[in-house]
Design a protein around this motif. Structure first.
Motif, mmCIF file in Angstrom:
data_model
loop_
_atom_site.group_PDB
_atom_site.id
_atom_site.type_symbol
_atom_site.label_atom_id
_atom_site.label_comp_id
_atom_site.label_asym_id
_atom_site.label_seq_id
_atom_site.Cartn_x
_atom_site.Cartn_y
_atom_site.Cartn_z
ATOM 1 N N UNK A 244 7.618 -2.822 12.527
ATOM 2 C CA UNK A 244 7.499 -4.199 12.067
ATOM 3 C C UNK A 244 6.637 -4.945 13.073
ATOM 4 N N UNK A 245 5.466 -5.388 12.651
ATOM 5 C CA UNK A 245 4.542 -6.132 13.513
ATOM 6 C C UNK A 245 4.405 -7.546 12.969
ATOM 7 N N UNK A 246 4.533 -8.516 13.869
ATOM 8 C CA UNK A 246 4.481 -9.922 13.467
ATOM 9 C C UNK A 246 3.607 -10.708 14.433
ATOM 10 N N UNK A 247 2.639 -11.441 13.904
ATOM 11 C CA UNK A 247 1.781 -12.322 14.697
ATOM 12 C C UNK A 247 2.171 -13.761 14.383
ATOM 13 N N UNK B 263 13.307 -10.559 14.610
ATOM 14 C CA UNK B 263 12.757 -9.278 14.167
ATOM 15 C C UNK B 263 13.704 -8.134 14.547
ATOM 16 N N UNK B 264 14.185 -8.134 15.771
ATOM 17 C CA UNK B 264 15.100 -7.079 16.214
ATOM 18 C C UNK B 264 16.370 -7.059 15.371
ATOM 19 N N UNK B 265 16.964 -8.229 15.170
ATOM 20 C CA UNK B 265 18.190 -8.318 14.370
ATOM 21 C C UNK B 265 17.923 -7.890 12.934
ATOM 22 N N UNK B 266 16.816 -8.376 12.361
ATOM 23 C CA UNK B 266 16.482 -8.023 10.986
ATOM 24 C C UNK B 266 16.233 -6.536 10.815
ATOM 25 N N UNK B 267 15.530 -5.918 11.761
ATOM 26 C CA UNK B 267 15.262 -4.475 11.674
ATOM 27 C C UNK B 267 16.568 -3.687 11.740
ATOM 28 N N UNK C 8 0.848 -1.196 0.000
ATOM 29 C CA UNK C 8 0.000 0.000 0.000
ATOM 30 C C UNK C 8 0.879 1.239 0.000
ATOM 31 N N UNK C 9 1.039 1.842 -1.180
ATOM 32 C CA UNK C 9 1.902 3.013 -1.310
ATOM 33 C C UNK C 9 1.372 4.218 -0.533
ATOM 34 N N UNK C 10 0.066 4.379 -0.495
ATOM 35 C CA UNK C 10 -0.506 5.539 0.184
ATOM 36 C C UNK C 10 -0.211 5.521 1.683
ATOM 37 N N UNK C 11 -0.363 4.385 2.319
ATOM 38 C CA UNK C 11 -0.106 4.310 3.761
ATOM 39 C C UNK C 11 1.304 3.808 4.079
ATOM 40 N N UNK C 12 2.086 3.519 3.050
ATOM 41 C CA UNK C 12 3.438 2.975 3.209
ATOM 42 C C UNK C 12 3.410 1.740 4.112
ATOM 43 N N UNK C 13 2.639 0.762 3.697
ATOM 44 C CA UNK C 13 2.474 -0.474 4.469
ATOM 45 C C UNK C 13 2.615 -1.676 3.541
ATOM 46 N N UNK C 14 3.422 -2.638 3.985
ATOM 47 C CA UNK C 14 3.624 -3.894 3.280
ATOM 48 C C UNK C 14 3.228 -5.015 4.229
ATOM 49 N N UNK C 15 2.329 -5.900 3.789
ATOM 50 C CA UNK C 15 1.922 -7.049 4.597
ATOM 51 C C UNK C 15 2.325 -8.324 3.874
ATOM 52 N N UNK D 19 6.526 -22.607 12.313
ATOM 53 C CA UNK D 19 5.360 -21.897 12.833
ATOM 54 C C UNK D 19 4.076 -22.463 12.247
ATOM 55 N N UNK D 20 3.015 -22.418 13.030
ATOM 56 C CA UNK D 20 1.690 -22.784 12.545
ATOM 57 C C UNK D 20 1.069 -21.619 11.778
ATOM 58 N N UNK D 21 1.388 -20.397 12.202
ATOM 59 C CA UNK D 21 0.824 -19.193 11.592
ATOM 60 C C UNK D 21 1.855 -18.072 11.676
ATOM 61 N N UNK D 22 1.969 -17.309 10.596
ATOM 62 C CA UNK D 22 2.845 -16.137 10.574
ATOM 63 C C UNK D 22 2.204 -15.094 9.672
ATOM 64 N N UNK D 23 2.026 -13.915 10.194
ATOM 65 C CA UNK D 23 1.586 -12.768 9.405
ATOM 66 C C UNK D 23 2.332 -11.556 9.930
ATOM 67 N N UNK D 24 2.848 -10.747 9.026
ATOM 68 C CA UNK D 24 3.622 -9.580 9.451
ATOM 69 C C UNK D 24 3.346 -8.403 8.544
ATOM 70 N N UNK D 25 3.664 -7.226 9.057
ATOM 71 C CA UNK D 25 3.557 -6.020 8.239
ATOM 72 C C UNK D 25 4.658 -5.053 8.627
ATOM 73 N N UNK D 26 5.037 -4.260 7.631
ATOM 74 C CA UNK D 26 5.953 -3.138 7.828
ATOM 75 C C UNK D 26 5.163 -1.869 7.568
ATOM 76 N N UNK D 27 5.401 -0.860 8.366
ATOM 77 C CA UNK D 27 4.862 0.468 8.117
ATOM 78 C C UNK D 27 6.007 1.458 8.230
#
Length: 169
Positions: free
Chosen positions: A135-138, A152-156, A96-103, A114-122
């Motif tokens: 960076x939010x990750x569930x 996540x910390x190392x990657x960021x 999403x270019x307008x909100x600068x968000x990648x999911x 993992x059984x489930x992974x979903x993340x986003x960058x803003x």
């Protein structure tokens, strides 16, 4: 039900892992999902940070050189290759270019498993010439939260270094 299960100060910043209990039907018990949220200020404009993030086929060049050795795109899927040959398959959910968000979601070969992974960058402005990467990750299982938080910390931090280095070659 929500609560803090851990916080780790990193260079004056704080990374926190929260427990989230999603709503389920009465017949299905609720699963406990960990949510990892990490924020870091990058010495580059929000536009420059977003340009690197939204370039989903160049993770190995623009965000994580050395950690990721190759990126391949097939439709809405991204394949990341690591130095040991391991390949992770991700689904690019939204750019999403307008909100600068990648999911995105890791759908195969996650580390840790993992059984489930979903993340986003803003990306948000931080003053006049810097940006904040969020960076939010569930993840499930919840027991993976500590290891995911470290990754996540190392990657960021590595993304911050790569983006800033591109500003000052």
């Amino acid at each position: 039900m929500s609560g803090m299960i851990g916080a780790l100060p990193v260079g004056g910043r704080e990374a926190a892992t929260r427990v989230i209990t999603p709503v389920r039907s009465e017949k299905e018990p609720a699963a406990v999902m960990a949510s990892v949220r990490y924020e870091i200020v990058i010495d580059a404009s929000p536009e420059q940070i977003w340009d690197a993030l939204r370039d989903v086929g160049a993770v190995h060049e623009r965000l994580l050189p050395g950690r990721v050795t190759g990126t391949r795109i097939e439709g809405d899927q991204r394949f990341l290759t690591f130095p040991d040959g391991h390949v992770i398959r991700e689904l690019i959910v939204a750019v999403d270019d307008e909100s600068r968000r990648l999911a995105y979601a890791v759908v195969e070969s996650a580390r840790p498993p993992l059984e489930h992974h979903h993340a986003s960058f803003e990306v948000r402005p931080e003053g006049d010439e810097r940006g904040r990467l969020i960076w939010s990750t569930d993840v499930l299982p919840h027991a993976s939260a500590a290891e995911v938080r470290v990754r996540v910390e190392r990657g960021a931090w590595e993304m911050k270094q790569a983006i800033e280095a591109a500003q000052h070659p």
